[in-house]
Design a protein around this motif. Structure first.
Motif, mmCIF file in Angstrom:
data_model
loop_
_atom_site.group_PDB
_atom_site.id
_atom_site.type_symbol
_atom_site.label_atom_id
_atom_site.label_comp_id
_atom_site.label_asym_id
_atom_site.label_seq_id
_atom_site.Cartn_x
_atom_site.Cartn_y
_atom_site.Cartn_z
ATOM 1 N N LYS A 97 55.499 -6.981 -46.320
ATOM 2 C CA LYS A 97 55.294 -8.359 -45.656
ATOM 3 C C LYS A 97 56.410 -9.016 -45.113
ATOM 4 C CE LYS A 97 51.064 -9.534 -48.225
ATOM 5 N NZ LYS A 97 50.550 -10.337 -49.303
ATOM 6 N N LYS A 98 57.572 -8.475 -45.446
ATOM 7 C CA LYS A 98 59.027 -9.063 -44.667
ATOM 8 C C LYS A 98 59.020 -8.672 -43.194
ATOM 9 C CE LYS A 98 62.381 -9.877 -48.053
ATOM 10 N NZ LYS A 98 63.615 -9.517 -48.794
ATOM 11 N N VAL A 99 58.375 -7.507 -43.071
ATOM 12 C CA VAL A 99 58.412 -6.877 -41.541
ATOM 13 C C VAL A 99 57.424 -7.374 -40.893
ATOM 14 C CG1 VAL A 99 58.365 -4.642 -40.446
ATOM 15 C CG2 VAL A 99 59.615 -4.783 -42.511
ATOM 16 N N GLY A 100 56.389 -7.350 -41.316
ATOM 17 C CA GLY A 100 54.818 -7.835 -40.591
ATOM 18 C C GLY A 100 54.175 -8.856 -41.254
ATOM 19 N N LYS A 101 54.096 -10.024 -41.021
ATOM 20 C CA LYS A 101 53.717 -11.130 -41.833
ATOM 21 C C LYS A 101 52.233 -10.934 -41.946
ATOM 22 C CE LYS A 101 57.190 -13.250 -41.988
ATOM 23 N NZ LYS A 101 58.422 -13.095 -43.043
ATOM 24 N N THR A 102 51.251 -10.413 -41.072
ATOM 25 C CA THR A 102 49.988 -10.365 -41.019
ATOM 26 C C THR A 102 49.489 -8.844 -41.209
ATOM 27 O OG1 THR A 102 49.608 -10.010 -38.753
ATOM 28 C CG2 THR A 102 49.544 -12.402 -39.460
ATOM 29 N N SER B 239 54.158 22.335 -46.479
ATOM 30 C CA SER B 239 54.087 21.960 -47.720
ATOM 31 C C SER B 239 55.119 20.726 -48.051
ATOM 32 C CB SER B 239 54.340 23.059 -48.697
ATOM 33 O OG SER B 239 54.100 22.577 -50.025
ATOM 34 N N THR B 240 54.975 19.736 -47.126
ATOM 35 C CA THR B 240 56.281 18.668 -47.147
ATOM 36 C C THR B 240 55.386 17.229 -47.283
ATOM 37 O OG1 THR B 240 57.592 19.966 -45.997
ATOM 38 C CG2 THR B 240 57.965 17.748 -46.125
ATOM 39 N N ALA B 241 55.854 16.445 -48.138
ATOM 40 C CA ALA B 241 55.315 14.968 -48.384
ATOM 41 C C ALA B 241 56.633 14.155 -47.765
ATOM 42 C CB ALA B 241 54.987 15.024 -49.782
ATOM 43 N N LEU B 242 55.925 13.439 -46.721
ATOM 44 C CA LEU B 242 57.039 12.545 -46.026
ATOM 45 C C LEU B 242 56.387 10.914 -46.279
ATOM 46 C CD1 LEU B 242 59.346 11.901 -44.180
ATOM 47 C CD2 LEU B 242 57.682 12.128 -42.327
ATOM 48 N N GLY B 243 57.307 9.978 -46.796
ATOM 49 C CA GLY B 243 56.766 8.583 -46.904
ATOM 50 C C GLY B 243 57.860 7.909 -46.350
ATOM 51 N N ILE B 244 57.411 6.881 -45.579
ATOM 52 C CA ILE B 244 58.329 6.155 -44.673
ATOM 53 C C ILE B 244 58.183 4.865 -45.273
ATOM 54 C CG2 ILE B 244 58.766 5.081 -42.445
ATOM 55 C CD1 ILE B 244 57.427 7.813 -41.234
ATOM 56 N N ILE B 245 59.357 4.085 -45.602
ATOM 57 C CA ILE B 245 59.481 2.612 -45.864
ATOM 58 C C ILE B 245 60.219 1.997 -44.625
ATOM 59 C CG2 ILE B 245 60.058 1.052 -47.479
ATOM 60 C CD1 ILE B 245 60.660 3.312 -49.446
ATOM 61 N N VAL B 246 59.446 1.127 -43.813
ATOM 62 C CA VAL B 246 59.782 0.547 -42.830
ATOM 63 C C VAL B 246 60.516 -0.832 -43.126
ATOM 64 C CG1 VAL B 246 59.122 -0.826 -40.476
ATOM 65 C CG2 VAL B 246 57.628 1.220 -41.473
ATOM 66 N N HIS B 247 61.885 -0.969 -42.378
ATOM 67 C CA HIS B 247 62.742 -2.278 -42.569
ATOM 68 C C HIS B 247 62.669 -3.185 -41.620
ATOM 69 C CE1 HIS B 247 64.289 -0.096 -46.034
ATOM 70 N NE2 HIS B 247 64.534 0.967 -45.127
ATOM 71 N N LEU B 248 62.398 -2.722 -40.200
ATOM 72 C CA LEU B 248 62.397 -3.455 -38.938
ATOM 73 C C LEU B 248 61.326 -3.129 -38.304
ATOM 74 C CD1 LEU B 248 66.127 -3.104 -37.886
ATOM 75 C CD2 LEU B 248 65.214 -5.065 -39.069
ATOM 76 N N ALA B 249 60.715 -4.177 -37.650
ATOM 77 C CA ALA B 249 59.666 -3.909 -36.957
ATOM 78 C C ALA B 249 60.456 -3.181 -35.340
ATOM 79 C CB ALA B 249 58.749 -5.263 -36.265
ATOM 80 N N PRO B 250 59.603 -2.095 -35.054
ATOM 81 C CA PRO B 250 60.296 -1.046 -33.818
ATOM 82 C C PRO B 250 59.621 -1.676 -32.683
ATOM 83 C CG PRO B 250 58.361 0.019 -34.661
ATOM 84 C CD PRO B 250 58.401 -1.397 -35.842
ATOM 85 N N ASP B 251 60.510 -1.205 -31.388
ATOM 86 C CA ASP B 251 59.858 -1.150 -30.364
ATOM 87 C C ASP B 251 59.801 0.378 -30.128
ATOM 88 O OD1 ASP B 251 62.237 0.041 -28.792
ATOM 89 O OD2 ASP B 251 63.213 -1.997 -29.091
ATOM 90 N N THR C 3 49.453 -2.462 -37.168
ATOM 91 C CA THR C 3 49.826 -1.904 -35.712
ATOM 92 C C THR C 3 51.213 -1.026 -35.861
ATOM 93 O OG1 THR C 3 49.197 -3.948 -34.767
ATOM 94 C CG2 THR C 3 50.850 -2.614 -33.481
ATOM 95 N N ILE C 4 52.099 -1.491 -36.622
ATOM 96 C CA ILE C 4 53.378 -0.954 -36.947
ATOM 97 C C ILE C 4 53.110 0.367 -37.408
ATOM 98 C CG2 ILE C 4 55.638 -0.751 -38.326
ATOM 99 C CD1 ILE C 4 55.579 -3.772 -38.032
ATOM 100 N N LYS C 5 51.950 0.604 -38.628
ATOM 101 C CA LYS C 5 51.799 1.892 -39.164
ATOM 102 C C LYS C 5 51.325 2.867 -38.004
ATOM 103 C CE LYS C 5 50.648 0.276 -43.784
ATOM 104 N NZ LYS C 5 49.433 0.176 -44.865
ATOM 105 N N ARG C 6 50.544 2.482 -37.157
ATOM 106 C CA ARG C 6 49.675 3.232 -36.224
ATOM 107 C C ARG C 6 50.823 3.740 -35.278
ATOM 108 N NH1 ARG C 6 46.430 -0.947 -35.002
ATOM 109 N NH2 ARG C 6 44.746 -1.262 -36.731
ATOM 110 N N GLN C 7 51.851 2.995 -34.936
ATOM 111 C CA GLN C 7 52.786 3.418 -33.982
ATOM 112 C C GLN C 7 53.519 4.495 -34.676
ATOM 113 O OE1 GLN C 7 55.135 -0.443 -33.487
ATOM 114 N NE2 GLN C 7 54.405 -0.641 -31.620
#
Length: 108
Positions: free
Chosen positions: A52-57, A81-93, A63-67
């Motif tokens: 929620k720090k990155v995207g308030k709503t 056979s790879t698992a990839l998790g992404i933790i977003v810190h900044l809203a991207p362009d 939208t960020i996840k879709r990008q």
């Protein structure tokens, strides 16, 4: 418009917890990749967390996840056979996201 990975290529909550605890971390200024290889399925799995720090709503976070999902669509459909998790810190362009994310994913 919208790209959605098949359900078999998305991390469940339980799988996310496993990958988050035991995966290898690759840090960037905009995101952290958590990679677990090999994973217990024959195909790749992808999960994205946008705090929620990155995207308030919820709309902004989704939208960020879709990008991210749009860029990771090819990776998610591979059978490595790879698992990839992404933790977003900044809203991207969109351009900087592509330039920053794809080189990391190519190394995995």
């Amino acid at each position: 418009c919208c790209v959605m990975l098949p359900k078999k290529n998305r991390l469940t909550t339980k799988e996310w917890d496993t990958v988050f605890k035991s995966g290898r971390r690759i840090k960037s200024s905009s995101f952290t990749l958590v990679v677990q290889k090999p994973y217990n399925t024959p195909y790749n799995k992808v999960g994205i967390s946008v705090p929620k720090k990155v995207g308030k709503t919820a709309v902004a976070r989704n939208t960020i996840k879709r990008q991210y999902m749009a860029l990771l669509d090819d990776f998610g459909r591979q059978e490595n056979s790879t698992a990839l998790g992404i933790i977003v810190h900044l809203a991207p362009d969109t351009h900087s996201l592509e330039v920053e994310l794809l080189p990391y994913v190519a190394k995995i």
